[in-house]
Write a protein that holds these residues in place. Structure first.
Motif, PDB file in Angstrom:
ATOM      1  N   SER A  10      55.494  -1.807  83.507  1.00 41.11           N
ATOM      2  CA  SER A  10      55.585  -1.193  82.174  1.00 41.11           C
ATOM      3  C   SER A  10      54.285  -0.495  81.770  1.00 41.11           C
ATOM      4  O   SER A  10      54.296   0.401  80.934  1.00 41.11           O
ATOM      5  N   ILE A  11      53.170  -0.901  82.381  1.00 44.50           N
ATOM      6  CA  ILE A  11      51.865  -0.311  82.068  1.00 44.50           C
ATOM      7  C   ILE A  11      51.690   1.036  82.772  1.00 44.50           C
ATOM      8  O   ILE A  11      51.097   1.969  82.234  1.00 44.50           O
ATOM      9  N   ILE A  12      52.219   1.127  83.989  1.00 43.05           N
ATOM     10  CA  ILE A  12      52.029   2.335  84.800  1.00 43.05           C
ATOM     11  C   ILE A  12      52.891   3.459  84.241  1.00 43.05           C
ATOM     12  O   ILE A  12      54.093   3.290  84.034  1.00 43.05           O
ATOM     13  N   GLY A  13      52.277   4.603  84.018  1.00 35.78           N
ATOM     14  CA  GLY A  13      52.977   5.734  83.435  1.00 35.78           C
ATOM     15  C   GLY A  13      53.726   6.575  84.460  1.00 35.78           C
ATOM     16  O   GLY A  13      53.483   6.499  85.656  1.00 35.78           O
ATOM     17  N   ARG A  14      54.644   7.396  83.967  1.00 31.01           N
ATOM     18  CA  ARG A  14      55.382   8.328  84.818  1.00 31.01           C
ATOM     19  C   ARG A  14      54.688   9.675  84.737  1.00 31.01           C
ATOM     20  O   ARG A  14      54.451  10.201  83.667  1.00 31.01           O
ATOM     21  N   GLY A  15      54.310  10.193  85.907  1.00 22.79           N
ATOM     22  CA  GLY A  15      53.614  11.476  85.978  1.00 22.79           C
ATOM     23  C   GLY A  15      52.112  11.272  86.011  1.00 22.79           C
ATOM     24  O   GLY A  15      51.586  10.362  85.367  1.00 22.79           O
ATOM     25  N   GLU A  16      51.454  12.121  86.799  1.00 24.77           N
ATOM     26  CA  GLU A  16      50.002  11.975  86.943  1.00 24.77           C
ATOM     27  C   GLU A  16      49.278  12.143  85.614  1.00 24.77           C
ATOM     28  O   GLU A  16      48.236  11.539  85.382  1.00 24.77           O
ATOM     29  N   MET A  48      58.921   0.198  96.022  1.00 30.81           N
ATOM     30  CA  MET A  48      58.565   0.957  94.829  1.00 30.81           C
ATOM     31  C   MET A  48      57.502   2.004  95.166  1.00 30.81           C
ATOM     32  O   MET A  48      56.541   1.701  95.858  1.00 30.81           O
ATOM     33  N   VAL A  49      57.690   3.209  94.668  1.00 33.03           N
ATOM     34  CA  VAL A  49      56.727   4.285  94.911  1.00 33.03           C
ATOM     35  C   VAL A  49      55.755   4.337  93.737  1.00 33.03           C
ATOM     36  O   VAL A  49      56.102   4.797  92.648  1.00 33.03           O
ATOM     37  N   ILE A  50      54.557   3.826  93.974  1.00 33.02           N
ATOM     38  CA  ILE A  50      53.487   3.861  92.983  1.00 33.02           C
ATOM     39  C   ILE A  50      52.396   4.733  93.579  1.00 33.02           C
ATOM     40  O   ILE A  50      51.770   4.367  94.573  1.00 33.02           O
ATOM     41  N   CYS A  51      52.206   5.892  92.992  1.00 31.93           N
ATOM     42  CA  CYS A  51      51.208   6.839  93.489  1.00 31.93           C
ATOM     43  C   CYS A  51      49.847   6.502  92.899  1.00 31.93           C
ATOM     44  O   CYS A  51      49.734   5.784  91.901  1.00 31.93           O
ATOM     45  N   SER A  52      48.832   7.059  93.526  1.00 32.88           N
ATOM     46  CA  SER A  52      47.479   6.923  92.993  1.00 32.88           C
ATOM     47  C   SER A  52      46.725   8.213  93.269  1.00 32.88           C
ATOM     48  O   SER A  52      47.016   8.933  94.223  1.00 32.88           O
ATOM     49  N   SER A  53      45.792   8.480  92.396  1.00 30.84           N
ATOM     50  CA  SER A  53      44.910   9.641  92.526  1.00 30.84           C
ATOM     51  C   SER A  53      43.628   9.317  91.782  1.00 30.84           C
ATOM     52  O   SER A  53      43.465   8.205  91.278  1.00 30.84           O
ATOM     53  N   ASN A  54      42.750  10.281  91.696  1.00 31.22           N
ATOM     54  CA  ASN A  54      41.523  10.070  90.911  1.00 31.22           C
ATOM     55  C   ASN A  54      41.842   9.774  89.452  1.00 31.22           C
ATOM     56  O   ASN A  54      41.044   9.157  88.756  1.00 31.22           O
ATOM     57  N   PHE A  59      53.806   6.608  88.456  1.00 31.00           N
ATOM     58  CA  PHE A  59      55.070   6.851  89.135  1.00 31.00           C
ATOM     59  C   PHE A  59      55.237   8.364  89.225  1.00 31.00           C
ATOM     60  O   PHE A  59      54.988   9.068  88.247  1.00 31.00           O
ATOM     61  N   PRO A  60      55.653   8.869  90.382  1.00 31.44           N
ATOM     62  CA  PRO A  60      55.773  10.327  90.495  1.00 31.44           C
ATOM     63  C   PRO A  60      56.856  10.861  89.560  1.00 31.44           C
ATOM     64  O   PRO A  60      57.912  10.252  89.399  1.00 31.44           O
ATOM     65  N   GLU A  61      56.532  11.993  88.963  1.00 26.83           N
ATOM     66  CA  GLU A  61      57.456  12.606  88.008  1.00 26.83           C
ATOM     67  C   GLU A  61      58.222  13.765  88.628  1.00 26.83           C
ATOM     68  O   GLU A  61      59.294  14.131  88.159  1.00 26.83           O
ATOM     69  N   ASN A  62      57.648  14.342  89.688  1.00 28.62           N
ATOM     70  CA  ASN A  62      58.297  15.487  90.306  1.00 28.62           C
ATOM     71  C   ASN A  62      57.912  15.574  91.786  1.00 28.62           C
ATOM     72  O   ASN A  62      57.055  14.821  92.260  1.00 28.62           O
TER      73      ASN A  62
END
Length: 105
Positions: A10-16, A48-54, A59-62
């Motif tokens: 619930s904490i992790i947002g959708r989209g970078e 589950m696909v949990i992306c990471s970046s700087n 969660f990926p949005e597109n």
């Protein structure tokens, strides 16, 4: 799924643009950095696909975000494999010779 896994999701947002830094995830869950990373690893292992970046975790949005993440991870894996190859060769050499001798390189 455990309550803490649900809370973390619930904490992790959708989209970078809604990415959440690791430090913020640990602060909001009250868990250690190590524990939150372990939970994320467990969720990923479960599909589950949990992306990471700087920017943080998201969660990926597109398709563009997902493609960028996949390419970044693939490049990292390739780099690690390049670094690992000589270490594996040396390990096999030492194993054949009966182990490491102090002072030997």
């Amino acid at each position: 799924m455990t309550d803490i896994e649900k809370a973390l999701i619930s904490i992790i947002g959708r989209g970078e643009h809604n990415a959440v830094k690791q430090s913020e995830i640990t602060r909001l869950t009250g868990l250690s950095d190590r524990d939150t990373r372990a939970i994320i690893e467990r969720l990923r292992a479960g599909g589950m696909v949990i992306c990471s970046s700087n920017a943080g975790r998201f969660f990926p949005e597109n398709i563009e975000e997902l493609d960028s993440y996949v390419k970044r991870i693939q490049a990292s894996v390739r780099a690690e494999c390049i670094a690992l190859a000589p270490a594996r060769r040396l390990l096999k050499e030492w194993q054949r010779e009966g182990g490491y001798q102090n002072g030997r390189t």
